[in-house]
Design a protein around this motif. Structure first.
Motif, PDB file in Angstrom:
ATOM      1  N   UNK A 188       0.870  -1.170  -0.064  1.00 35.97           N
ATOM      2  CA  UNK A 188      -0.139  -0.072  -0.010  1.00 35.97           C
ATOM      3  C   UNK A 188       0.772   1.249   0.177  1.00 35.97           C
ATOM      4  N   UNK A 189       0.718   2.201  -0.863  1.00 35.79           N
ATOM      5  CA  UNK A 189       1.611   3.347  -1.139  1.00 35.79           C
ATOM      6  C   UNK A 189       0.899   4.395  -0.767  1.00 35.79           C
ATOM      7  N   UNK A 190       0.935   5.103   0.246  1.00 34.97           N
ATOM      8  CA  UNK A 190       0.309   6.497   0.596  1.00 34.97           C
ATOM      9  C   UNK A 190       1.018   7.601   0.073  1.00 34.97           C
ATOM     10  N   UNK A 191       0.031   8.465  -0.762  1.00 35.95           N
ATOM     11  CA  UNK A 191       0.764   9.742  -0.812  1.00 35.95           C
ATOM     12  C   UNK A 191       0.524  10.718   0.365  1.00 35.95           C
ATOM     13  N   UNK A 202      -2.242   8.980   4.353  1.00 39.51           N
ATOM     14  CA  UNK A 202      -2.059   7.947   5.626  1.00 39.51           C
ATOM     15  C   UNK A 202      -3.250   7.466   6.166  1.00 39.51           C
ATOM     16  N   UNK A 203      -4.184   8.344   6.217  1.00 34.17           N
ATOM     17  CA  UNK A 203      -5.442   7.787   6.949  1.00 34.17           C
ATOM     18  C   UNK A 203      -6.120   6.804   6.060  1.00 34.17           C
ATOM     19  N   UNK A 204      -6.221   7.027   4.858  1.00 37.91           N
ATOM     20  CA  UNK A 204      -6.775   6.023   3.982  1.00 37.91           C
ATOM     21  C   UNK A 204      -6.029   4.651   3.933  1.00 37.91           C
ATOM     22  N   UNK A 205      -4.775   4.695   3.966  1.00 39.24           N
ATOM     23  CA  UNK A 205      -3.773   3.468   3.841  1.00 39.24           C
ATOM     24  C   UNK A 205      -4.138   2.655   5.199  1.00 39.24           C
ATOM     25  N   UNK A 206      -4.419   3.245   6.349  1.00 34.13           N
ATOM     26  CA  UNK A 206      -4.576   2.680   7.665  1.00 34.13           C
ATOM     27  C   UNK A 206      -6.048   1.642   7.161  1.00 34.13           C
ATOM     28  N   UNK A 222      -2.176   2.299  -4.512  1.00 27.70           N
ATOM     29  CA  UNK A 222      -1.654   3.821  -4.283  1.00 27.70           C
ATOM     30  C   UNK A 222      -3.050   4.479  -3.803  1.00 27.70           C
ATOM     31  N   UNK A 223      -2.562   5.431  -2.551  1.00 27.42           N
ATOM     32  CA  UNK A 223      -4.122   5.780  -2.172  1.00 27.42           C
ATOM     33  C   UNK A 223      -3.926   7.124  -1.667  1.00 27.42           C
ATOM     34  N   UNK A 224      -4.889   7.894  -2.082  1.00 24.35           N
ATOM     35  CA  UNK A 224      -4.876   9.357  -1.694  1.00 24.35           C
ATOM     36  C   UNK A 224      -6.372   9.784  -1.866  1.00 24.35           C
TER      37      UNK A 224
END
Length: 218
Positions: free
Chosen positions: A83-86, A91-95, A138-140
């Motif tokens: 999981x790649x956080x922008x 970061x909140x979405x990645x959790x 990838x999440x944002x």
């Protein structure tokens, strides 16, 4: 291109229509939603949309022993997810996505938007090993101009990644169009496609600055 034109032009743009997703997105939009609740909602939506983004992961049958007998049962095939956080809003979405696969690796791409040029500027990059062998998500939360997501995925491809998916909560048609022109091979999983961008490149109606609302900053 309009929302409908984009969905017709690309068969790998998935707008999540689940009632829970719609309900939680509305709560995010509300300016009276507290920082604590906003943060929790982003994480919950990460799990819900992450479920959709991973529904086609390959499995392989392995033999296990239940309390009653041996059985062939499916497990995920190959390498774990990455999981790649922008940062920082991602970061909140990645959790939330991590709740689906707690053993997944996590990569970080630090980008900020130059207020004058509206272009992303990289300030941090840290990725796990064997990126080229992993499924990258990838999440944002926001896809406005699309420039940050495009740059982040450029980085992933430079490292050899080929199986890449992108998750966001709110997207502008302008950002989606730019994203698909740059990365037509990357599937998109989106909570809502909003009306468009204003003169400051903010998504309307949107939620404001997602990073500020997650962390209570200005």
């Amino acid at each position: 291109m309009t929302r409908d034109e984009l969905l017709k032009a690309y068969n790998d743009i998935f707008v999540i229509k689940h009632p829970f997703v719609k309900h939680k997105l509305t709560s995010l939009r509300d300016k009276n939603t507290s920082t604590r609740e906003f943060r929790m909602l982003v994480e919950e939506l990460g799990t819900l949309i992450g479920y959709e983004a991973t529904r086609d992961l390959e499995t392989v049958d392995v033999e296990i022993e239940t309390p009653l007998e041996k059985a062939m049962c499916p497990v995920l095939k190959g390498k774990k997810l990455c999981i790649v956080t922008i940062m920082r809003a991602g970061n909140g979405l990645a959790e939330g996505v991590l709740k689906l696969s707690p053993s997944a690796r996590v990569g970080h791409v630090g980008l900020y938007r130059d207020p004058e040029t509206k272009q992303p500027v990289e300030y941090y990059l840290k990725m796990p090993h064997s990126v080229n062998e992993r499924t990258i998500i990838v999440v944002d939360p926001m896809l406005a101009t699309g420039n940050s997501a495009i740059m982040a995925i450029d980085k992933m491809k430079e490292m050899g990644a080929s199986d890449i998916r992108f998750i966001c909560l709110f997207a502008a048609p302008e950002g989606i169009e730019a994203f698909k022109k740059a990365h037509p091979d990357v599937a998109m999983y989106i909570g809502s496609i909003d009306r468009g961008l204003d003169e400051n490149a903010y998504i309307r109606p949107g939620v404001g600055d997602a990073g500020d609302r997650i962390y209570g900053t200005r």
